[in-house]
Motif scaffolding. Structure first.
Motif, short mmCIF file in Angstrom:
data_model
loop_
_atom_site.label_atom_id
_atom_site.label_comp_id
_atom_site.label_asym_id
_atom_site.label_seq_id
_atom_site.Cartn_x
_atom_site.Cartn_y
_atom_site.Cartn_z
N TRP A 84 13.89 9.57 -2.74
CA TRP A 84 13.31 8.55 -1.86
C TRP A 84 11.82 8.76 -1.61
O TRP A 84 11.28 9.85 -1.75
CB TRP A 84 14.08 8.44 -0.56
CG TRP A 84 14.14 9.58 0.40
CD1 TRP A 84 13.30 9.85 1.45
CD2 TRP A 84 15.16 10.60 0.46
NE1 TRP A 84 13.72 10.95 2.14
CE2 TRP A 84 14.86 11.43 1.56
CE3 TRP A 84 16.29 10.88 -0.30
CZ2 TRP A 84 15.64 12.53 1.92
CZ3 TRP A 84 17.08 11.97 0.05
CH2 TRP A 84 16.75 12.78 1.13
N THR A 85 11.18 7.64 -1.27
CA THR A 85 9.79 7.63 -0.81
C THR A 85 9.73 6.75 0.43
O THR A 85 10.71 6.08 0.78
CB THR A 85 8.82 7.06 -1.86
OG1 THR A 85 9.00 5.65 -1.97
CG2 THR A 85 9.03 7.71 -3.22
N ALA A 86 8.59 6.75 1.07
CA ALA A 86 8.37 5.82 2.18
C ALA A 86 8.36 4.38 1.65
O ALA A 86 8.22 4.14 0.45
CB ALA A 86 7.05 6.13 2.87
N ALA A 87 8.54 3.43 2.56
CA ALA A 87 8.40 2.01 2.22
C ALA A 87 6.94 1.61 2.40
O ALA A 87 6.17 2.28 3.10
CB ALA A 87 9.30 1.17 3.13
N LEU A 88 6.56 0.52 1.75
CA LEU A 88 5.17 0.03 1.79
C LEU A 88 5.11 -1.32 2.47
O LEU A 88 5.99 -2.17 2.28
CB LEU A 88 4.61 -0.07 0.37
CG LEU A 88 3.12 -0.41 0.23
CD1 LEU A 88 2.26 0.74 0.77
CD2 LEU A 88 2.76 -0.71 -1.22
N TYR A 89 4.04 -1.53 3.25
CA TYR A 89 3.84 -2.78 3.97
C TYR A 89 2.48 -3.40 3.65
O TYR A 89 1.52 -2.69 3.31
CB TYR A 89 3.94 -2.56 5.48
CG TYR A 89 5.37 -2.48 5.96
CD1 TYR A 89 6.05 -3.61 6.42
CD2 TYR A 89 6.06 -1.27 5.93
CE1 TYR A 89 7.37 -3.53 6.83
CE2 TYR A 89 7.38 -1.19 6.34
CZ TYR A 89 8.02 -2.32 6.80
OH TYR A 89 9.33 -2.25 7.20
N PHE A 90 2.42 -4.72 3.79
CA PHE A 90 1.16 -5.46 3.74
C PHE A 90 0.83 -5.88 5.17
O PHE A 90 1.67 -6.44 5.87
CB PHE A 90 1.30 -6.71 2.86
CG PHE A 90 0.07 -7.56 2.81
CD1 PHE A 90 -0.93 -7.32 1.89
CD2 PHE A 90 -0.10 -8.64 3.69
CE1 PHE A 90 -2.08 -8.11 1.83
CE2 PHE A 90 -1.23 -9.43 3.64
CZ PHE A 90 -2.22 -9.17 2.71
N PRO A 261 -5.38 -3.77 2.39
CA PRO A 261 -4.43 -4.15 3.44
C PRO A 261 -3.07 -3.44 3.42
O PRO A 261 -2.21 -3.75 4.24
CB PRO A 261 -4.22 -5.63 3.15
CG PRO A 261 -4.28 -5.70 1.65
CD PRO A 261 -5.29 -4.66 1.22
N PHE A 262 -2.85 -2.53 2.46
CA PHE A 262 -1.52 -1.93 2.35
C PHE A 262 -1.42 -0.69 3.23
O PHE A 262 -2.38 0.06 3.41
CB PHE A 262 -1.20 -1.61 0.90
CG PHE A 262 -1.11 -2.85 0.05
CD1 PHE A 262 0.01 -3.67 0.12
CD2 PHE A 262 -2.17 -3.23 -0.77
CE1 PHE A 262 0.09 -4.83 -0.64
CE2 PHE A 262 -2.10 -4.40 -1.53
CZ PHE A 262 -0.97 -5.20 -1.45
N VAL A 263 -0.23 -0.47 3.77
CA VAL A 263 -0.02 0.63 4.70
C VAL A 263 1.39 1.19 4.51
O VAL A 263 2.36 0.44 4.37
CB VAL A 263 -0.25 0.17 6.16
CG1 VAL A 263 0.58 -1.04 6.51
CG2 VAL A 263 0.00 1.28 7.15
N TRP A 264 1.49 2.51 4.45
CA TRP A 264 2.79 3.14 4.35
C TRP A 264 3.57 2.96 5.64
O TRP A 264 2.99 2.75 6.71
CB TRP A 264 2.65 4.64 4.06
CG TRP A 264 2.37 5.02 2.64
CD1 TRP A 264 1.29 5.72 2.17
CD2 TRP A 264 3.20 4.79 1.49
NE1 TRP A 264 1.39 5.92 0.82
CE2 TRP A 264 2.56 5.35 0.37
CE3 TRP A 264 4.42 4.14 1.30
CZ2 TRP A 264 3.09 5.31 -0.92
CZ3 TRP A 264 4.96 4.09 0.01
CH2 TRP A 264 4.31 4.67 -1.08
N TYR A 272 -3.30 8.62 1.35
CA TYR A 272 -3.30 10.07 1.12
C TYR A 272 -2.00 10.73 1.58
O TYR A 272 -1.72 11.86 1.19
CB TYR A 272 -4.49 10.71 1.83
CG TYR A 272 -5.83 10.31 1.26
CD1 TYR A 272 -6.08 10.41 -0.10
CD2 TYR A 272 -6.86 9.86 2.08
CE1 TYR A 272 -7.32 10.05 -0.64
CE2 TYR A 272 -8.10 9.51 1.57
CZ TYR A 272 -8.32 9.60 0.20
OH TYR A 272 -9.54 9.25 -0.32
N GLY A 273 -1.23 10.07 2.41
CA GLY A 273 0.03 10.65 2.89
C GLY A 273 1.21 10.45 1.95
O GLY A 273 2.36 10.72 2.32
N ASN A 274 0.97 10.00 0.73
CA ASN A 274 2.00 9.80 -0.29
C ASN A 274 2.91 11.04 -0.37
O ASN A 274 2.44 12.17 -0.42
CB ASN A 274 1.30 9.57 -1.63
CG ASN A 274 2.24 9.20 -2.75
OD1 ASN A 274 3.41 8.92 -2.55
ND2 ASN A 274 1.70 9.18 -3.97
#
Length: 338
Positions: A84-90, A261-264, A272-274
């Motif tokens: 798993w990874t975090a989800a991505l938002y606009f 505009p994208f944010v974790w 950088y928090g990937n």
């Protein structure tokens, strides 16, 4: 180099195993069985693939994915691991958010979201894959990256976590440590590469990282030796997560100040928090047999299933909340409204 070119090169000479397979979405939920076991909701939202034995706890002493799973979202049908990874938002100009969906990679069109997973013994471009590796063991788990990181200096501690701005679906370079600064025609690909040197003793560690190490000279591609503290060479796992940004690529929708505009889902707009998480769950010694085979992608010892079977495997959400798949939401789940 394009993926099709790599496959062509693989026909030139025998090789040890490199495998690449798609995994459909299992769930998108605010749980984190590795870092925050038993906590629902967890701090931030994740997109998760793999075996359907996934649950909010998954403590290693009572969780055996191959024994407890009845299906997997992965093409490799003996792989009941969870990834798993975090989800991505606009983030829109008015401050509202919508989740960015994932899409299948080249060769996995029709896959329901998810990601592509690689296991390799040498770098992706080395079609001969000559190195020998020891497969992960039952109970093994790890993560890489840190969601608290918000600057390049700290992000460079994890040199193989990057982004690719896809001009088309075969784009692989250049890679950046932060989010792309301009719209990406075919999407944003997140590349999550895990360390490849294991201490040979611990299946996990308190921080889920320190039982693993990068090679002495930094990266897997350099083919350097493992440090004495972590002498056992294991396969490199790579996630390619392609976020379908097409509906968010209009310049008029991007911030007026020229920022991206994208944010974790943990509220990081730098990129950088990937980070990524892994809980091993291959059946018996299936992974070791594949790694020992002379093959490149098309490995006879890797049993597979159809995309329809991958897409049909899922688990119900534990946390019932609006995650912004349909309508715009005022705040990212678990994060403070700005």
């Amino acid at each position: 180099m394009q993926w099709n070119s790599l496959v062509a090169l693989a026909l030139v000479a025998p090789s040890h195993a490199l495998i690449r397979f798609g995994c459909s979405q299992l769930t998108v939920d605010r749980i984190d069985p590795l870092v925050q076991p038993g906590q629902a909701p967890s701090t931030h939202l994740h997109q998760i693939i793999g075996g359907n034995s996934l649950n909010v706890s998954m403590y290693p002493d009572n969780h055996d994915p191959p024994a407890l799973s009845t299906c997997t979202t992965c093409q490799a049908s003996e792989d009941f691991s969870n990834y798993w990874t975090a989800a991505l938002y606009f983030k829109a100009r008015n401050g509202t958010y919508k989740r960015v969906p994932q899409k299948g990679n080249v060769g996995f069109e029709g896959q329901k979201g998810g990601m592509t997973v690689y296991y390799m013994q040498d770098s992706l471009g080395d079609y001969q894959q000559k190195s020998k590796v020891k497969a992960f063991q039952k109970g093994f788990r790890m993560l890489i990256g840190n969601p608290a990181v918000n600057n390049k200096h700290d992000a460079d501690r994890y040199p193989q976590l990057t982004y690719t701005c896809l001009q088309d679906m075969n784009t692989r370079y250049p890679e950046t440590k932060d989010f792309p600064a301009k719209p990406c025609p075919a999407g944003i690909m997140t590349n999550v590469r895990f360390p490849t040197c294991w201490n040979g003793v611990d299946l996990d560690s308190p921080d889920h990282i320190s039982h693993m190490s990068y090679p002495i000279n930094g990266t897997f591609e350099d083919q350097g030796p493992c440090p004495d503290s972590h002498p056992v060479r294991v396969p490199q796992i790579l996630y390619e997560v392609i976020f379908e940004t097409g509906s968010f690529n209009k310049a008029a929708d991007w911030p007026a100040d020229g920022s991206q505009p994208f944010v974790w889902s943990f509220n990081d707009q730098t990129g950088y928090g990937n980070h990524g998480d892994y809980v091993f769950g291959w059946k018996d010694d299936a992974l070791q047999k594949i790694m020992d085979e002379e093959c490149y992608v098309n490995c006879k010892t890797m049993k597979t299933q159809s995309i329809d079977a991958m897409n049909s495997c899922n688990v119900p959400n534990v946390v019932g909340e609006d995650i912004g798949d349909n309508d715009w939401i005022q705040a990212i789940p678990g994060q403070m409204h700005e």
